[in-house]
Enzyme design. Structure first.
Site, PDB file in Angstrom:
ATOM      1  N   ASP A   7       0.963  -1.287  -0.029  1.00 47.05           N
ATOM      2  CA  ASP A   7       0.052  -0.154   0.190  1.00 47.05           C
ATOM      3  C   ASP A   7       0.925   1.121   0.179  1.00 47.05           C
ATOM      4  O   ASP A   7       2.007   1.025   0.153  1.00 47.05           O
ATOM      5  CB  ASP A   7      -1.019  -0.020   1.257  1.00 47.05           C
ATOM      6  N   ASP A   9      -0.258   5.245   1.124  1.00 43.22           N
ATOM      7  CA  ASP A   9      -0.494   6.134   2.294  1.00 43.22           C
ATOM      8  C   ASP A   9      -0.485   5.302   3.670  1.00 43.22           C
ATOM      9  O   ASP A   9      -1.339   4.561   3.800  1.00 43.22           O
ATOM     10  CB  ASP A   9      -1.561   6.962   1.982  1.00 43.22           C
ATOM     11  N   ASP A 167      -1.264  -0.776   5.941  1.00 44.72           N
ATOM     12  CA  ASP A 167      -1.367  -0.152   7.219  1.00 44.72           C
ATOM     13  C   ASP A 167      -2.735  -0.116   8.148  1.00 44.72           C
ATOM     14  O   ASP A 167      -3.023   0.264   9.327  1.00 44.72           O
ATOM     15  CB  ASP A 167      -0.918   1.278   7.508  1.00 44.72           C
TER      16      ASP A 167
END
Length: 221
Positions: A7, A9, A167
């Protein structure tokens, strides 16, 4: 071939500062005060379109299709014009990606951020060359947690499985839907306790990721 898909961001970069600044400017044009940073963080994870819609609903601005399109366009124009003023790459990201790449591990990127904005940010931080496949949030009709984006990255990397590194709750759900293990970076934008999300692996420092990757690749043998 072994592969790791990331991922963006909250995983490779801490971008909430520039996202918050762009939203603040968008809202100022409409005569609204800025939102608190924590509120913006709670809205992240499902892409720019969803983010803008949630912001509009939160402050009471029109969110019909035409209004949403207009505000989304404003936000993306503002954001992509200066996407690196407050954004930083998490510690050791470049070094770890470089080591993975030199070891022959195929690397991919799977983010709900729109493709054009993704490309701008990756270039700004010297990250583009690490990835053999980059899939942004508007390359397909669906977005994470639908696994189609992650499956597309895997096809473009020509692998049947991968370790997914993210995250957020959305990333954990994506990995589970795709049937691949998730390594959860715990310093990103997650709102839910790690134990509740039950990732396959979790880490708070990128220096710990190579050992996790080694465990994953050992299980494949």
């Amino acid at each position: 071939m072994t592969a790791i898909v990331f991922d963006l961001d909250g995983t490779l970069i801490d971008s909430v500062g520039d996202i918050h600044a762009a939203l603040t400017q968008m809202l100022a044009r409409a005569g609204h005060d800025p939102l608190a940073r924590d509120i913006v963080i709670s809205f992240l994870g499902k892409g720019s379109s969803d983010l803008v819609k949630r912001v509009l609903n939160h402050v009471g601005l029109p969110s019909d299709a035409a209004s949403h399109t207009n505000y989304l366009s404003q936000f993306l124009d503002i954001y992509t014009s200066e996407p690196a003023k407050f954004t930083t790459v998490f510690d050791q990201v470049h070094e770890v990606l470089r080591d993975f790449q030199s070891s022959g591990i195929a690397l991919g990127l799977c983010t709900n951020k729109p493709q054009s904005a993704t490309n701008v940010v990756l270039e700004e931080f010297g990250l583009t060359a690490f990835f053999g496949s980059i899939v942004g949030g508007d390359r397909l009709p669906s977005r994470k947690p639908d696994p189609a984006m992650l499956h597309l990255v895997m096809r473009e990397l020509a692998v049947e499985t991968c370790l997914f590194v993210g995250d957020s709750e959305v990333d954990v759900a994506t990995a589970k839907a795709a049937g691949v293990p998730i390594a959860l970076f715990t310093q990103g934008y997650r709102q839910t306790p790690v134990a509740e999300l039950a990732p396959d692996f979790d880490f708070d420092d990128f220096k710990k990721l190579p050992a996790i990757a080694a465990l994953f690749f050992a299980e494949l043998r």
